[in-house]
Design a protein around this motif. Structure first.
Motif, PDB file in Angstrom:
ATOM      1  N   GLU A  52      -2.143   8.506   7.482  1.00 37.74           N
ATOM      2  CA  GLU A  52      -0.848   8.044   7.974  1.00 37.74           C
ATOM      3  C   GLU A  52      -0.378   6.812   7.200  1.00 37.74           C
ATOM      4  OE1 GLU A  52       1.281   7.400  12.284  1.00 37.74           O
ATOM      5  OE2 GLU A  52      -0.828   6.852  12.089  1.00 37.74           O
ATOM      6  N   VAL A  53      -1.268   5.854   6.971  1.00 37.32           N
ATOM      7  CA  VAL A  53      -0.912   4.660   6.201  1.00 37.32           C
ATOM      8  C   VAL A  53      -0.601   5.035   4.757  1.00 37.32           C
ATOM      9  CG1 VAL A  53      -1.795   2.457   5.323  1.00 37.32           C
ATOM     10  CG2 VAL A  53      -2.146   3.070   7.708  1.00 37.32           C
ATOM     11  N   CYS A  59       2.831   6.302   4.562  1.00 39.34           N
ATOM     12  CA  CYS A  59       3.786   5.188   4.622  1.00 39.34           C
ATOM     13  C   CYS A  59       3.928   4.534   3.254  1.00 39.34           C
ATOM     14  CB  CYS A  59       3.340   4.150   5.650  1.00 39.34           C
ATOM     15  SG  CYS A  59       3.566   4.662   7.349  1.00 39.34           S
ATOM     16  N   TYR A  60       2.821   4.367   2.553  1.00 42.06           N
ATOM     17  CA  TYR A  60       2.873   3.803   1.204  1.00 42.06           C
ATOM     18  C   TYR A  60       3.695   4.684   0.274  1.00 42.06           C
ATOM     19  CZ  TYR A  60      -1.032   0.682   2.478  1.00 42.06           C
ATOM     20  OH  TYR A  60      -1.840  -0.263   3.049  1.00 42.06           O
ATOM     21  N   ALA A  91       7.280   4.318   1.030  1.00 41.08           N
ATOM     22  CA  ALA A  91       7.792   3.012   0.631  1.00 41.08           C
ATOM     23  C   ALA A  91       8.076   2.927  -0.869  1.00 41.08           C
ATOM     24  CB  ALA A  91       6.804   1.921   1.032  1.00 41.08           C
ATOM     25  N   VAL A 131       1.368  -2.148   7.352  1.00 39.63           N
ATOM     26  CA  VAL A 131       2.356  -1.184   7.823  1.00 39.63           C
ATOM     27  C   VAL A 131       2.592  -1.458   9.291  1.00 39.63           C
ATOM     28  CG1 VAL A 131       2.817   1.260   8.228  1.00 39.63           C
ATOM     29  CG2 VAL A 131       1.574   0.552   6.198  1.00 39.63           C
ATOM     30  N   PHE A 155       9.155   0.602   5.375  1.00 39.80           N
ATOM     31  CA  PHE A 155       8.176   1.590   5.818  1.00 39.80           C
ATOM     32  C   PHE A 155       8.790   2.463   6.898  1.00 39.80           C
ATOM     33  CE2 PHE A 155       5.314  -1.637   4.084  1.00 39.80           C
ATOM     34  CZ  PHE A 155       4.574  -0.839   3.250  1.00 39.80           C
ATOM     35  N   PRO A 156       8.632   3.766   6.797  1.00 38.05           N
ATOM     36  CA  PRO A 156       9.307   4.715   7.698  1.00 38.05           C
ATOM     37  C   PRO A 156       8.555   4.943   9.006  1.00 38.05           C
ATOM     38  CG  PRO A 156       8.078   5.916   6.065  1.00 38.05           C
ATOM     39  CD  PRO A 156       7.886   4.451   5.760  1.00 38.05           C
ATOM     40  N   THR A 157       8.394   3.902   9.817  1.00 37.56           N
ATOM     41  CA  THR A 157       7.638   4.080  11.059  1.00 37.56           C
ATOM     42  C   THR A 157       8.379   4.971  12.037  1.00 37.56           C
ATOM     43  OG1 THR A 157       8.548   2.007  11.869  1.00 37.56           O
ATOM     44  CG2 THR A 157       6.366   1.928  10.857  1.00 37.56           C
ATOM     45  N   LEU A 163       7.593   8.569  11.248  1.00 41.65           N
ATOM     46  CA  LEU A 163       6.219   8.918  11.587  1.00 41.65           C
ATOM     47  C   LEU A 163       6.036   9.051  13.108  1.00 41.65           C
ATOM     48  CD1 LEU A 163       4.200   6.790   9.050  1.00 41.65           C
ATOM     49  CD2 LEU A 163       4.509   9.246   9.067  1.00 41.65           C
TER      50      LEU A 163
END
Length: 157
Positions: A52-53, A56-57, A60, A142, A149-151, A154
């Motif tokens: 998941e992280v 996000c990277y 980004a 994150v 970052f597209p939280t 997600l």
């Protein structure tokens, strides 16, 4: 073995069931991204939180990669004379998983271990990690407050 491929899976023992890998490394053409990511995740036993992280990277740096792709007529870095790492999706995914694992886990794999998993040199794994870290501005955190970052995307998953 090509630099963009994973080595075949090791056999657990000769008497056990055959676990031959469908990952063919004999051709000079690099494997498709989907197969590479599948084998990388399977062999490294990457956790869901690490993945998941890493996603996000990747989200980004998406704009950075697009600008590199549009602005650069060649894929060679003018400073180092080496190929631009972020333009290769396999190496970018590898770098994201390596950086996420090191950020989240107290005892993450070394770059030498990642090199053995992927068939790359340890120096190349380090170069991939550095390229991603530079693209992120070396801010691996994150969360909701981190810009870019597209939280929200997600959370919908």
């Amino acid at each position: 073995m090509t630099p963009n491929s994973l080595p075949p899976s090791p056999q657990p023992n000769a008497a056990g069931p055959s676990r031959t890998s469908s990952f063919v490394t004999t051709s000079s053409k690099p494997p498709c991204v989907r197969l590479f990511v599948h084998e990388l995740l399977r062999r490294s036993r990457t956790s869901c939180s690490t993945l998941e992280v890493a996603l996000c990277y990747l989200a980004a740096i998406h704009k950075t990669v697009l600008s590199l792709r549009e602005g650069s007529p060649s894929t060679i870095d003018a400073v180092s004379g080496l190929p631009i790492v972020l333009l290769d999706p396999r190496r970018t995914v590898l770098a994201a998983i390596v950086l996420a694992a090191k950020f989240l886990q107290d005892r993450a794999y070394s770059n030498r271990a990642w090199a053995k998993l992927t068939g790359l040199d340890a120096v190349e794994v380090t170069r991939c990690e550095r390229a991603l870290g530079d693209a992120l501005g070396w801010r691996p955190w994150v969360g909701r407050e981190s810009a870019g970052f597209p939280t929200k995307e997600l959370e919908r998953m």
